[in-house]
Motif scaffolding. Structure first.
Motif, mmCIF file in Angstrom:
data_model
loop_
_atom_site.group_PDB
_atom_site.id
_atom_site.type_symbol
_atom_site.label_atom_id
_atom_site.label_comp_id
_atom_site.label_asym_id
_atom_site.label_seq_id
_atom_site.Cartn_x
_atom_site.Cartn_y
_atom_site.Cartn_z
ATOM 1 N N ASP A 461 75.862 -21.721 -10.028
ATOM 2 C CA ASP A 461 77.101 -22.084 -10.129
ATOM 3 C C ASP A 461 77.902 -20.731 -10.172
ATOM 4 O OD1 ASP A 461 76.978 -24.775 -9.970
ATOM 5 O OD2 ASP A 461 77.262 -25.139 -12.274
ATOM 6 N N ILE A 549 85.470 -27.934 -5.386
ATOM 7 C CA ILE A 549 84.030 -28.012 -5.936
ATOM 8 C C ILE A 549 83.972 -28.919 -7.353
ATOM 9 C CG2 ILE A 549 84.100 -25.986 -7.179
ATOM 10 C CD1 ILE A 549 81.197 -25.647 -6.332
ATOM 11 N N ASP A 552 84.315 -33.879 -8.582
ATOM 12 C CA ASP A 552 83.278 -34.768 -9.195
ATOM 13 C C ASP A 552 82.924 -34.395 -10.712
ATOM 14 O OD1 ASP A 552 82.178 -32.142 -8.363
ATOM 15 O OD2 ASP A 552 79.989 -33.314 -8.277
ATOM 16 N N ASN A 553 83.261 -33.081 -10.933
ATOM 17 C CA ASN A 553 83.101 -32.846 -12.422
ATOM 18 C C ASN A 553 84.283 -33.538 -13.309
ATOM 19 O OD1 ASN A 553 81.841 -30.519 -10.836
ATOM 20 N ND2 ASN A 553 81.006 -30.063 -13.061
ATOM 21 N N TYR A 556 83.911 -37.367 -13.453
ATOM 22 C CA TYR A 556 82.800 -37.895 -14.311
ATOM 23 C C TYR A 556 83.374 -37.781 -15.697
ATOM 24 C CZ TYR A 556 78.397 -38.594 -16.524
ATOM 25 O OH TYR A 556 77.482 -39.227 -17.294
ATOM 26 N N LEU A 579 83.903 -42.231 -7.980
ATOM 27 C CA LEU A 579 82.752 -40.836 -8.024
ATOM 28 C C LEU A 579 81.487 -41.465 -7.074
ATOM 29 C CD1 LEU A 579 81.654 -38.354 -8.991
ATOM 30 C CD2 LEU A 579 80.904 -39.285 -11.039
ATOM 31 N N TYR A 583 81.941 -39.580 -3.623
ATOM 32 C CA TYR A 583 81.318 -38.289 -3.900
ATOM 33 C C TYR A 583 79.706 -38.620 -4.053
ATOM 34 C CZ TYR A 583 85.965 -36.528 -4.765
ATOM 35 O OH TYR A 583 87.336 -36.033 -4.769
ATOM 36 N N SER A 586 77.079 -36.186 -4.952
ATOM 37 C CA SER A 586 77.387 -35.520 -6.328
ATOM 38 C C SER A 586 76.349 -35.615 -6.941
ATOM 39 C CB SER A 586 78.508 -35.828 -7.087
ATOM 40 O OG SER A 586 78.600 -35.663 -8.379
ATOM 41 N N THR A 587 75.752 -34.691 -7.979
ATOM 42 C CA THR A 587 74.789 -34.768 -9.008
ATOM 43 C C THR A 587 74.883 -35.910 -10.039
ATOM 44 O OG1 THR A 587 75.586 -33.096 -10.267
ATOM 45 C CG2 THR A 587 73.977 -32.593 -8.893
ATOM 46 N N ALA A 589 76.536 -38.895 -9.279
ATOM 47 C CA ALA A 589 76.539 -40.099 -8.676
ATOM 48 C C ALA A 589 75.906 -41.190 -9.129
ATOM 49 C CB ALA A 589 76.405 -39.879 -7.200
#
Length: 679
Positions: A461, A549, A552-553, A556, A579, A583, A586-587, A589
């Motif tokens: 990141d 970027i 999605d963070n 959530y 989400l 997305y 996304s990690t 999801a």
């Protein structure tokens, strides 16, 4: 040409000879392959060879007969079985083999007669009893296998000899009540209840636990001298995450069997890890109060007590300064009582963290860890972690070079492993804070391959973030301001950090860092427990920077905020759906979909059965922060018959499905009520 043919003939003879002389194990494997592929004739030939070579091996005999049955060579199979019965008339399992042959031909009455003859002629030899019962089991004739084991115990005159076998057979039949009965009966002979716990955990569903508890209560009354039943009752409560009830049982067992607090201490640790801090505090306090310093668990129980109280205070958004100071006094009282030494070193480290991150007394935190560094005899990795914490606190206090020196010492001492990686990551972050972005980016790039997934992900990141923003600007000014704001936030200088972040928008309107600025502000507001401001920041990111970027963070974290702190499950559900829909890569999801389904699937599925006229979903008011968020769902059925129809036809499947999805994240209680009057 003649010479060539002779060579070929010799080659084929050699291959046949090799196959014929295969060891029994390889021949068995080859026969199995033939059988599984449906080549029964080839399999039968090999099984027959194995049987002739090993006439005492009943496995080869039964497989050979099975091949003949599959080939419908019933006459030949019957002759071979009858010959074997004449040879060994005492082997009653052969009667089952013959009965199976008759049954395959449609002669059910004759088959039943053979099965009955086998059971009636059962010998008292336990291995013979097991052999016959297992033969029935392999044919899925569980009733006959159960009858064999139960009669076998009488014939052998050995009570409870086949408890495990009977429990497994009742499990196969779906008879949970009897399965539990025999597992509990088996527990009486065990040295501990671990094996029973393992079996029950594997086979019980959520709805089976009341029956298990009912039988356990009866066993506890009937067998007061056996601790296993009390242990199992405690275990059932723990499985359902009813830690308060588990603790009551653990205390009773501790007093009855004089266990010096060991059981209660272990349960306290479990409750703490599952964030039931109220029960954890009660359990740790019991050990401390009941046994004092006479127990070897005293020091760790005191530490656990403080750790639990700290978590209960700091994980609640509503704690006050008085709460923090009261806990600080408890830490000091404990250290005054036990001293500051190698035994209390881990608690001193935790206390320093509390002072630095919550009370904001950095000088006190630094002094505690500097004192701790002077203790001899500490594990090198523990000392390294103390140095990492100390480096963080020096950095928070504005002493960058002291921090860098400590991080470098750890890096030098731990070239391999995660401790060294954490040190290198901190040094890279130091360079980032100082504006040396190119060097920091290179270090983050190297740390992408870290063994710690957390370090690796954070390094990726940071590397991408620096690379993207250095490429966007001709100068580094904007990124320098942002990095400085992050450092101020790390140092708990939140208002100064917010001012720095605001200056970016003033000096560089519509800069590419705008979504990062909003996200960093949300993180600061979280530390300040300003939920309304957090919601504003996350919402702006979602609305204005949906393609960036951080989107999605933000989605959530906002959904989680609505779910856990703002008690708005419908809004959380809406955000989780957005989400995993918008997305999908996304990690977050997968977890978002799980949480959405938890709120969306079960109720519609229950209503879809047609057994209920209406439902109500309500939130239980109370100590949400201590026990989690509680909900009550009321379903209204027309009458008792309709409800029983639901219980018999739909409930097992729906409850099992719900349990399999969320087994480790919820606790359910069900109560049947009658409506006496409505207003």
């Amino acid at each position: 040409m003649s010479y060539y043919l002779k060579l070929m003939l010799l080659a084929f003879c050699f291959v046949a000879l090799v196959q014929y002389d295969l060891p029994a194990q390889q021949k068995h494997r080859l026969a199995n392959e033939y059988y599984n592929s449906g080549e029964y004739e080839k399999a039968a030939q090999l099984y027959e060879d194995l049987y002739r070579e090993n006439p005492s091996n009943k496995t080869y005999f039964n497989l050979y007969i099975q091949c003949l049955i599959d080939l419908r060579d019933y006459d030949n199979a019957a002759k071979i079985i009858q010959a074997e019965i004449k040879k060994t008339p005492s082997d009653v399992s052969l009667l089952v083999t013959y009965g199976n042959l008759l049954e395959r031909q449609g002669f059910q009455d004759k088959a039943n007669a053979e099965y009955r003859k086998a059971i009636d002629n059962l010998s008292p030899d336990p291995s013979s009893i097991s052999g016959l019962a297992n033969h029935f089991t392999n044919l899925a004739k569980y009733d006959l296998a159960i009858e064999t084991f139960r009669k076998g115990e009488k014939v052998a005159n050995i009570a409870n000899l086949f408890d495990y076998n009977l429990a497994d057979l009742y499990r196969r039949q779906g008879d949970t009540k009897n399965m539990i009965h025999y597992y509990l009966q088996a527990a009486e002979k065990e040295q501990s209840s671990i094996n029973i716990q393992t079996s029950l955990q594997r086979y019980l569903t959520e709805d089976d636990y009341p029956e298990l508890q009912r039988q356990l209560y009866q066993k506890i009354q009937d067998k007061t001298d056996i601790p296993h039943f009390g242990e199992l009752l405690q275990w059932t409560f723990t499985q359902k995450k009813e830690y308060g009830k588990a603790l009551r049982q653990a205390k009773a067992l501790d007093r009855q069997f004089e266990e010096n607090g060991s059981r209660v201490y272990s349960l306290a640790d479990v409750a703490y890890r599952d964030k039931d801090y109220v029960t954890a505090i009660d359990a740790y306090q019991y050990v401390v109060t009941t046994y004092g310093k006479s127990t070897s668990y005293y020091l760790e129980a005191k530490r656990g007590l403080l750790k639990s109280r700290k978590a209960k205070v700091t994980e609640n958004f509503n704690y006050s300064k008085e709460d923090l100071l009261a806990l600080k006094q408890e830490y000091n009282s404990f250290l005054d009582e036990m001293g500051r030494n190698t035994q209390t070193a881990p608690l001193m480290q935790e206390y320093a963290e509390y002072e630095a991150l919550y009370v904001n007394e950095l000088d006190t935190a630094i002094a505690i860890l500097e004192e701790l560094r002077q203790f001899g005899g500490q594990h090198p990795e523990f000392v390294a972690n103390v140095k990492l914490d100390l480096g963080d606190y020096y950095l928070m206090n504005g002493e960058r070079w002291e921090a860098s020196l400590l991080f470098s010492q750890v890096d030098k001492d731990f070239k391999e492993g995660q401790v060294g990686e954490y040190a290198r990551y901190r040094n890279a972050k130091l360079s980032y804070y100082a504006g040396d972005f190119k060097w920091a980016q290179e270090q983050f790039k190297i740390l992408k391959g870290a063994t710690s997934k957390l370090i690796s992900n954070d390094a990726i990141d940071m590397s991408v973030f620096i690379l993207d923003n250095l490429g966007m600007d001709t100068t580094e000014v904007t990124l320098q301001i942002f990095a400085a704001a992050e450092l101020l936030s790390f140092q708990n200088k939140y208002q100064e950090a917010l001012q720095k972040l605001d200056s970016i928008k003033i000096l560089f309107p519509e800069h590419s860092l705008e979504d990062d600025v909003l996200y960093e502000k949300a993180r600061i507001y979280r530390k300040l427990r300003m939920t309304d401001e957090m919601v504003k920041m996350y919402s702006q990111i979602i609305e204005k920077f949906a393609e960036e970027i951080r989107a999605d963070n933000a989605l959530y974290e906002l959904a989680e905020l609505y779910e856990t702190k703002l008690n708005n499950p419908e809004k959380a559900k809406e955000l989780y759906q957005k989400l995993f829909t918008d997305y999908s890569g996304s990690t977050f999801a997968i977890e978002a979909k799980k949480r959405y389904r938890k709120k969306s699937v079960h109720i519609p599925d229950v209503m879809a059965t047609g057994c209920f006229e209406s439902y109500k979903l309500t939130r239980i008011l109370g100590d949400d922060d201590d026990h989690g968020v509680g909900f009550a769902i009321q379903y209204v059925a027309k009458d008792m018959d309709t409800f029983r129809h639901y219980q018999d036809t739909f409930a097992p499947r729906l409850q099992a499905d719900h349990s399999s999805r969320y087994a480790d994240r919820y606790v359910a209680f069900r109560t049947l009520m009658a409506i006496e009057k409505e207003g």
